[in-house]
Design an enzyme around this catalytic site. Structure first.
Site, PDB file in Angstrom:
ATOM      1  N   LYS A  76       0.565  -0.780  -0.101  1.00 17.49           N
ATOM      2  CA  LYS A  76      -0.063   0.074   0.131  1.00 17.49           C
ATOM      3  C   LYS A  76       0.674   0.928   0.061  1.00 17.49           C
ATOM      4  O   LYS A  76       0.216   2.262  -0.622  1.00 17.49           O
ATOM      5  CB  LYS A  76      -0.641  -0.141   0.924  1.00 17.49           C
ATOM      6  CG  LYS A  76      -1.853  -0.699   0.884  1.00 17.49           C
ATOM      7  CD  LYS A  76      -2.483  -0.969   2.110  1.00 17.49           C
ATOM      8  CE  LYS A  76      -3.875  -2.082   2.292  1.00 17.49           C
ATOM      9  NZ  LYS A  76      -5.027  -1.404   4.114  1.00 17.49           N
ATOM     10  N   ASP A 112     -10.309   2.662   2.146  1.00 14.44           N
ATOM     11  CA  ASP A 112     -10.249   1.645   4.263  1.00 14.44           C
ATOM     12  C   ASP A 112     -11.749   2.859   4.856  1.00 14.44           C
ATOM     13  O   ASP A 112     -12.671   2.106   5.165  1.00 14.44           O
ATOM     14  CB  ASP A 112      -9.530   1.930   4.654  1.00 14.44           C
ATOM     15  CG  ASP A 112      -8.790   0.482   4.418  1.00 14.44           C
ATOM     16  OD1 ASP A 112      -9.556  -0.412   3.164  1.00 14.44           O
ATOM     17  OD2 ASP A 112      -7.181   0.495   4.357  1.00 14.44           O
TER      18      ASP A 112
END
Ligand code: ATR
Length: 286
Positions: A76, A112
């Protein structure tokens, strides 16, 4: 099972990580492709950290044939750094989980936090009336949740962590609305809070979790957990027994997938009960 005949039609997207074989993203996106009748494919692609820059280069050049995809652990941070245009959410987190090509440039975002709030919006509308929230844990999941809570206008966020330095480091990134505390302060900061979020791995996979007295929370507070295996985590069981509303963490996983699907395939998908059941059945198998 993936229908191979569809592989050759429509946009192609991926999820990459290392390892990646336990990812449930192919199941989620495969379900939407099928139920919406959208041509396209989505598959897991394992890429070792050393190969990740080359993977991104092939995405940018068009050689990979992918229009974009999801990125998970441990890529990420690198995805954020290698993207041409990371958005402000990614910039603040220093990490991206969703990539897509647009006019020859690699765009990046992090979904998220939106997954977290969309899950609460679906399962417990009105949760955001809370003036004060308690977030347990200061890792990667905590970071995107704090960002989302702050952006949603929650005035006071208490970040509680075993290692206080980590909590301080994180709260410093987000300014005055986020206060760092050690575990000893948990009960005190829960007073008057309308939301409690566990972002630690405590209680995962049948492990024990500490006993928490939730009674200092407001009586209409909601308790939620990012852990979704088991679905009813020890913290959620305790909170429910103590009379609080609870929301499990599976919806966060499902909702975080929505913006990516829309970017790659041009249709906004819905999180429905059938999808939840599909993932729960898959969890039961492993
Ligand atoms: P993620 O990126 O998935 O959020 P992480 O970065 O490993 O995971 O963070 C895990 C979080 O769980 C941390 O807040 C960690 O506390 P420390 O910062 O003190 O390590 C917390 N955590 C894990 N095991 C714990 C335990 N047994 N008791 C208390 N907190 C725990």
């Amino acid at each position: 099972m993936m229908d191979d005949s569809r592989e050759t039609f429509g946009p192609r997207a991926f999820v990459t990580g290392f390892p990646i074989k336990h990812s449930r993203s192919p199941l989620i996106h495969g379900y939407w492709l099928k139920t919406l009748g959208v041509p396209g494919s989505y598959r897991a692609q394992e890429v070792a950290p050393i190969d990740f820059p080359a993977f991104v280069a092939s995405l940018k050049s068009g050689e990979s044939g992918f229009v974009g995809g999801n990125v998970t652990i441990p890529h990420k941070e690198m995805a954020f750094r290698l993207a041409d245009d990371p958005d402000t959410l990614s910039e603040e987190l220093g990490a991206s989980n969703t990539l897509w090509m647009e006019e020859g440039r690699l765009k990046a975002t992090n979904t998220d936090g939106r997954g977290f709030t969309a899950n609460l919006d679906e399962k417990h509308p009105g949760w955001d009336k809370a003036q004060s929230a308690v977030v347990l844990g200061a890792g990667g999941a905590s970071r995107s949740i704090i960002q989302a809570l702050r952006d949603r206008g929650i005035k006071e966020i208490h970040l509680v962590n075993r290692t206080i330095e980590r909590a301080k480091e994180l709260s410093d990134r987000f300014g005055q609305s986020v206060n760092a505390h050690s575990l000893a302060a948990l009960s005190e900061v829960m007073h008057g809070a309308g939301l409690f979020v566990n972002t630690t791995s405590l209680g995962m996979d049948g492990e024990d979790a500490p006993v928490i007295d939730f009674s200092p929370l407001l009586s209409d507070a909601v308790v939620t957990d990012v852990v979704y295996v088991p679905l009813k985590t020890p913290f959620l069981v305790q909170a429910e027994q103590q009379g609080f509303a609870v929301v499990d963490g599976l919806g966060m996983l499902l909702h975080q997938a929505v913006p990516g699907f829309e970017k790659w395939f041009g249709h906004r998908p819905h999180v429905d009960e059938k999808l939840r059941t599909l993932i729960i059945r898959d969890m039961d198998k492993h």
